[in-house]
Design a protein around this motif. Structure first.
Motif, mmCIF file in Angstrom:
data_model
loop_
_atom_site.group_PDB
_atom_site.id
_atom_site.type_symbol
_atom_site.label_atom_id
_atom_site.label_comp_id
_atom_site.label_asym_id
_atom_site.label_seq_id
_atom_site.Cartn_x
_atom_site.Cartn_y
_atom_site.Cartn_z
ATOM 1 N N TRP B 46 -28.162 128.707 16.709
ATOM 2 C CA TRP B 46 -27.059 129.286 17.472
ATOM 3 C C TRP B 46 -26.322 130.335 16.661
ATOM 4 N N LEU B 47 -26.106 130.003 15.404
ATOM 5 C CA LEU B 47 -25.268 130.878 14.585
ATOM 6 C C LEU B 47 -25.899 132.248 14.406
ATOM 7 N N ILE B 48 -27.225 132.298 14.201
ATOM 8 C CA ILE B 48 -27.862 133.590 13.934
ATOM 9 C C ILE B 48 -27.653 134.572 15.086
ATOM 10 N N PRO B 49 -27.956 134.169 16.340
ATOM 11 C CA PRO B 49 -27.688 135.119 17.429
ATOM 12 C C PRO B 49 -26.215 135.458 17.574
ATOM 13 N N ILE B 50 -25.336 134.481 17.330
ATOM 14 C CA ILE B 50 -23.900 134.765 17.473
ATOM 15 C C ILE B 50 -23.474 135.804 16.444
ATOM 16 N N ILE B 51 -23.912 135.622 15.209
ATOM 17 C CA ILE B 51 -23.553 136.588 14.177
ATOM 18 C C ILE B 51 -24.144 137.952 14.506
ATOM 19 N N GLN B 52 -25.377 137.934 14.991
ATOM 20 C CA GLN B 52 -26.005 139.202 15.363
ATOM 21 C C GLN B 52 -25.199 139.906 16.448
ATOM 22 N N TRP B 53 -24.819 139.124 17.467
ATOM 23 C CA TRP B 53 -24.114 139.720 18.597
ATOM 24 C C TRP B 53 -22.745 140.234 18.178
ATOM 25 N N THR B 54 -21.992 139.414 17.416
ATOM 26 C CA THR B 54 -20.611 139.795 17.121
ATOM 27 C C THR B 54 -20.526 140.831 16.012
ATOM 28 N N ILE B 55 -21.449 140.822 15.053
ATOM 29 C CA ILE B 55 -21.278 141.701 13.900
ATOM 30 C C ILE B 55 -22.445 142.674 13.744
ATOM 31 N N LEU B 56 -23.630 142.138 13.576
ATOM 32 C CA LEU B 56 -24.741 143.004 13.180
ATOM 33 C C LEU B 56 -25.087 144.031 14.249
ATOM 34 N N ASP B 57 -25.173 143.578 15.510
ATOM 35 C CA ASP B 57 -25.580 144.489 16.571
ATOM 36 C C ASP B 57 -24.403 145.093 17.324
ATOM 37 N N ALA B 58 -23.202 144.953 16.793
ATOM 38 C CA ALA B 58 -22.022 145.349 17.558
ATOM 39 C C ALA B 58 -21.653 146.799 17.315
ATOM 40 N N ASP B 59 -20.951 147.373 18.290
ATOM 41 C CA ASP B 59 -20.431 148.731 18.136
ATOM 42 C C ASP B 59 -18.921 148.667 18.062
ATOM 43 N N LEU B 60 -18.353 149.414 17.146
ATOM 44 C CA LEU B 60 -16.906 149.348 16.953
ATOM 45 C C LEU B 60 -16.234 150.667 17.322
ATOM 46 N N PHE B 61 -16.868 151.792 17.007
ATOM 47 C CA PHE B 61 -16.201 153.076 17.191
ATOM 48 C C PHE B 61 -16.773 153.846 18.377
ATOM 49 N N GLY B 62 -15.914 154.598 18.992
ATOM 50 C CA GLY B 62 -16.356 155.399 20.128
ATOM 51 C C GLY B 62 -15.217 155.618 21.089
ATOM 52 N N GLU B 63 -15.505 156.317 22.176
ATOM 53 C CA GLU B 63 -14.477 156.653 23.149
ATOM 54 C C GLU B 63 -14.676 155.910 24.451
ATOM 55 N N SER B 64 -15.903 155.703 24.858
ATOM 56 C CA SER B 64 -16.154 155.085 26.144
ATOM 57 C C SER B 64 -17.313 154.103 26.007
ATOM 58 N N ARG B 65 -17.696 153.518 27.134
ATOM 59 C CA ARG B 65 -18.742 152.500 27.067
ATOM 60 C C ARG B 65 -20.092 153.082 26.689
ATOM 61 N N ASP B 66 -20.206 154.408 26.753
ATOM 62 C CA ASP B 66 -21.462 155.034 26.357
ATOM 63 C C ASP B 66 -21.737 154.822 24.876
#
Lengths: 408, 366, 253
Positions: B46-66
């Motif tokens: 469980w933890l591996i996908p959660i960490i991937q989703w929240t941190i590794l594969d996440a996007d932080l910067f930008g202007e819109s959902r694109d």
């Protein structure tokens, strides 16, 4: 008022004809604790009386200006709105009084469901928290710390909006055990009893009575001869076995009505609305975290010396738990546990935020909006919760008094 | 018989060290071993996908959902609305006022929490009496040359803090009076206090908020109008004062009877006795309880969204409705939950620490 | 010595090279002890010397890491069966009594006989009443422990242990938690028990008791047995300087 008091304070009690100055050792009235407290309480009553008078007066004036008549007549008027879920017969033509009962029953339903689930989950996690296994204990600790420190309303929203509402449409339902889960809720097969099912119910009650007699017999035999009998497992076997046997013998007189997809929705079966599921999940998970802490504290409150003494007497672990740890831990656990149950019941009022038709939602919400009878509606709603609290605290006082008696 | 002195030997190697620890705490018997392996497996899977989703594969910067292209959490959603989460609809050029009030609040709390800082008493007085006044003028403005900011613009974390802090500060004096009243020997005073306390404790906060928002305007003359926030604050304060009274009563009851008797023997009057002798001792015992009720209140402030105020959770809820950002509600719930969690968890740790300190402090003195 | 019943040659308790560690801390160092049936041993020593730990190992309330402990021919190992057997034969009295507060005195006494020895309740109660009579509190049988004085509670605790008909009794500082005026009533019961021939191991600082009933006195310090002797010699002529120091400290009063 104070001058009245001072006059009467100066009058000699003996009723002698000639008024005279009070003796030197008789205190001035404001130094006499009895009189002072009398004065103070009279003042308090006067202030409270004035406060309530002006509140009632203002309210009446305000209501009159808005053209709202006070009283409980509205309860017999037609409500004119539907309710998504009702345990009793209810239509738009039903009265506001019926609305009240529908809401009340829905509150009772969610509270009962929540209490059962939270108790099971809470006890499991509380006991797991004390496990010798480091991993089990740490996972329980993390569960407790996460869920009790996040607002319940947020958890309800999460389950409702982020999980259940994002489920697929009825046509793409998730199917398991001939049940269907979709964004309209959970649809499960409905059991329908046929002729002859009565004998199974009869068997169940007969088994209950039978195991009661069996436990009496086992206790008597144990006291007379010392021989033990596995009464717990025997009772479980009896209560489950007899109805099952009768069910099979009588040719399984019950069918499951399977839900079927008709057009865009399901027909048949029992539909559990998503609001109920979300509320139930959130309430159980949230309250379980608190119950777990209560259970842990209760078990820890049984001193180590107690289990040691039981071990030294040769009692095996299971019997030590049954005779020494559980009875003592329950004394500590039950009072805070009841107040957790009460909290859960009160918290179930958050239902209104996602539209589960509980008492607050259909009565203090919709009914109030439609009738404008704010005073009556809020008073009735509060009275329901107050009654529950009162009954709970009466139970707790009774329970505390009872365990106190046996301890000292 | 006299014996030779024995040397101290190191423990057998199978009873100490990492392996022994694991044997005792993870693999103590077959059931425990199976549990460890099964739970460990689930945890990792469980933890591996959660960490991937929240941190590794996440996007932080930008202007819109694109900008959210990596497939993980879309923190851009939070990032572009961060100011709203923190300040609500407060005008951007006035943010400094909220910041200043927040710094003052946190600064004085840290001052009080840290051990061995001087003038703790004055600091507490500042926090309970002076700070609310300063904060009122800072936040509301309309004097000292500050622009007026109507309360319907308040929102987000700052509104949550306003509700919780006002609730706790205002309910403290009321709670003290109620607690003293409940212990009073005057029957009328006692019954009035008991009825008041039990009524508020018996009903859910949501009905109190409904009452405050619907009934309060009815109770007062037509020309007296209450702001929506003020109505919520009145409801919360009344509700909270009942809980506060019970905490204070607990503290008062924990003071040994001898202290009351000693104060009486010294010839102190009721108020002198309470203010000089009992309260200072009792307050110390009450702090953990007060912190715990504060945690409960802090979480409960989220209910104000039901009567239409925009606290932290309501801002998140409103953000989820934004058609441009549909489908990211999980991110906003996680963010809001994290904010609440950080506050509540740190406060609960502090209260546990205090309880522990009080506990050991008492047994040392005994 | 003063015990009428002869000590037999049967070894009741035997400890061979017993070592125990709490984590890294070496609490028991090479303990060797043999207790014959009917023998009464008094164990004394400064606090932290390991005396309580030693007797708690004898009924496996504590685990030892090296060496052998054999009680009534049963070796104490990880085997739960053996632990159960040993605990049936060994009674223990604790410093803080450890009575079960939610059960009456009588229920405290009959709990283990009914559920461990599987006696009928009537029989267990009859036996319990006899033992309560022996410790001179039959009239308290239906009260709860909280209603009794410390001395009474400790006597109930002794009776509770005796209800299991143990072959050996362990006493872990049975009088240390008692007010001075109650110590005697407990010691009287213990002396009587000793005269009846019970095998006893007592951790206690009651030197009068040691002189009256003990066959041997053992002095422990730093996790080991420092000196062992019959009481007269032990008190009159201690061999080890640590023993001398200890005795001078406790006999001052």
């Amino acid at each position: 008022m104070s001058s009245d008091m001072s006059n009467s304070g100066h009058k000699p009690d003996g009723g002698s004809a000639q008024p005279k100055a009070p003796p030197a050792n008789q205190p001035k009235f404001w130094n006499d604790p009895k009189k002072r407290s009398l004065l103070f309480q009279t003042l308090l009553l006067a202030v409270l009386g004035y406060f309530f008078y002006s509140v009632v007066d203002n309210t009446l004036t305000n209501l009159e200006q808005r053209g709202i008549t006070t009283g409980f007549d509205f309860l017999t008027q037609e409500a004119g709105f539907g309710i998504a879920m009702s345990l009793i017969e209810y239509t738009e033509a039903s009265s506001y009084g019926a609305t009240f009962f529908v809401g009340l029953l829905n509150t009772v339903l969610i509270a009962a469901m929540g209490i059962i689930a939270a108790t099971i989950l809470g006890f499991l996690i509380g006991i797991a928290r004390l496990s010798d296994n480091w991993l089990i204990s740490k996972i329980s600790a993390v569960y407790i710390e996460i869920f009790r420190n996040i607002p319940l309303l947020l958890q309800i929203f999460f389950w409702y909006f982020a999980v259940l509402r994002t489920l697929p449409h009825p046509r793409q339902s998730i199917e398991f055990f001939s049940s269907f889960l979709n964004n309209r809720g959970l649809i499960v097969p409905a059991p329908v009893a046929e002729d002859g099912f009565g004998i199974v119910i009869f068997g169940f009650f007969a088994a209950l009575v039978g195991s009661w007699f069996m436990s009496r017999w086992a206790k008597k035999r144990q006291e007379d001869t010392g021989q033990q009998f596995p009464i717990f497992w025997a009772s479980v076997g009896l209560i489950l076995g007899v109805p099952l046997l009768l069910f099979l013998v009588s040719g399984m007189p019950m069918v499951l009505e399977h839900p079927e997809l008709k057009g865009f929705n399901f027909r048949g079966g029992i539909t559990v609305i998503p609001e109920l599921i979300a509320l139930w999940l959130a309430l159980s998970i949230y309250t379980a975290a608190f119950i777990a802490e209560t259970v842990r504290a209760g078990i820890l409150a049984v001193s180590h010396g107690q289990t040691e003494a039981a071990s030294a007497l040769g009692l095996p672990k299971a019997k030590t738990l049954r005779f020494i740890v559980i009875p003592q831990a329950l004394r500590v656990i039950i009072p805070p546990l009841t107040s957790q149950y009460l909290n859960l019941t009160k918290n179930s009022s958050l239902a209104t935020a996602i539209g589960y038709p509980d008492l607050v939602n259909v009565f203090a919400g919709t009914t109030l909006n439609q009738t404008g009878q704010a005073i009556e509606v809020i008073a009735m709603t509060m009275a329901v919760y107050l009654t529950l609290s009162l009954v709970t605290s009466m139970f707790m006082n009774w329970y505390n008094a009872r365990i106190q008696l046996t301890e000292r | 018989m006299k014996y030779d002195l024995q040397p101290t030997l190191p423990a057998p190697s199978n009873t100490i060290g990492v392996v022994a620890w694991m044997r005792k705490h993870l693999f103590n018997g077959p059931i425990s071993s199976v549990a460890t392996i099964v739970l460990g497996y689930f945890l990792i899977s469980w933890l591996i996908p959660i960490i991937q989703w929240t941190i590794l594969d996440a996007d932080l910067f930008g202007e819109s959902r694109d900008a959210c292209t990596s497939g993980g959490a879309c923190w851009v959603f939070i990032n572009v609305r961060l100011n709203q989460f923190l300040y609500g609809f407060y005008p951007a050029e006035e943010y400094w006022r909220l910041n200043l009030a927040f710094v003052l609040l946190i600064g004085s709390i840290i001052w009080l929490v840290l051990p061995r800082t001087p003038f703790k008493g004055w600091m507490a007085l500042f926090l309970l009496v002076v700070f609310p006044v300063i904060a009122y003028f800072l936040l509301y403005g309309n004097s000292f040359g500050l622009m007026q900011v109507e309360t319907h613009l308040w929102g987000g974390l700052s509104l949550t803090l306003v509700l919780a802090v006002v609730g706790i500060v205002a309910s403290l004096p009321l709670g003290i009076l109620l607690a003293l009243g409940r212990q009073s020997e005057m029957p009328i005073v006692r019954s009035v206090c008991i009825i008041f306390i039990e009524i508020w404790r018996g009903v859910p906060l949501i009905t109190v908020l409904f009452m405050a928002s619907v009934m309060l305007p009815l109770f007062f003359p037509e020309d007296m109008s209450f702001d929506k926030l003020l109505r919520a604050l009145i409801g919360i304060t009344l509700f909270q004062s009942a809980y506060m009274a019970e905490v204070i009563r607990g503290g008062l009851q924990a003071i040994p009877k001898g202290q009351y008797e000693a104060a009486d023997a010294l010839g102190l009057g009721y108020w002198q006795k309470m203010i000089l002798i009992i309260m200072p001792q009792a307050l110390k015992l009450m702090i953990p309880g007060i912190v715990n009720t504060f945690i409960a209140l802090f979480k409960d402030t989220s209910l104000v969204l039901i009567i239409g105020l925009f606290d932290l959770l309501a801002i998140g809820q409103a953000a989820n409705q934004d058609p441009k950002w549909i489908g990211y509600s999980t991110e906003s719930y996680i963010f809001v939950a994290l904010m609440f969690w950080v506050f509540c968890f740190s406060m609960s740790r502090y209260s546990m620490h205090l309880e522990h300190k009080l506990h050991t402090g008492h047994s040392n003195r005994a | 010595m003063s015990n009428p019943q002869a000590v037999t040659d049967h070894l009741m308790v035997e400890l061979r090279d017993v070592n125990k560690w709490y984590g890294e801390f070496h609490v028991l160092k090479n303990i060797n002890l043999q207790v014959k049936q009917g023998e009464k041993i008094v164990i004394c020593g400064p606090s932290g010397s390991g005396k309580s730990t030693m007797i708690r190992c004898i009924n496996r309330l504590e685990e030892h890491q090296k060496g052998d402990i054999i009680v009534n021919d049963v070796p104490l190992t990880e085997d739960l069966k053996n632990i159960e057997l040993v605990r049936k034969d060994v009674g223990m009295v604790f410093q803080h009594f450890n009575l079960f507060p939610h059960l009456t005195v009588l229920e405290n006494c009959v709990l283990a006989p009914i559920w461990v020895k599987k006696l009928p309740r009537k029989e267990a109660e009859k036996q319990a009443m006899e033992l309560l009579e022996r410790v001179k509190i039959p009239d308290q049988a239906l009260k709860y422990p909280g209603q009794l004085s410390g001395g009474q509670q400790q006597r109930v605790a002794i009776a509770r242990s005796l209800c299991m008909n143990p072959d050996v009794m362990l006493f872990d500082e049975p009088t240390s938690a008692l007010d001075p005026e109650m110590i005697k009533e407990v010691l009287d019961v213990m002396v009587e028990l000793a005269h009846e021939g019970m095998t006893m191991l007592c951790v206690t600082h009651e030197m009068g008791f040691a002189k009256t009933v003990a066959d041997r006195v053992i002095f422990m310090d730093g996790g080991q047995i420092v000196e062992e002797n019959e009481p007269h010699e032990f008190f009159e002529n201690p061999q080890h300087e640590r023993t001398q120091l200890f005795l001078s400290q406790i006999l001052q009063h």
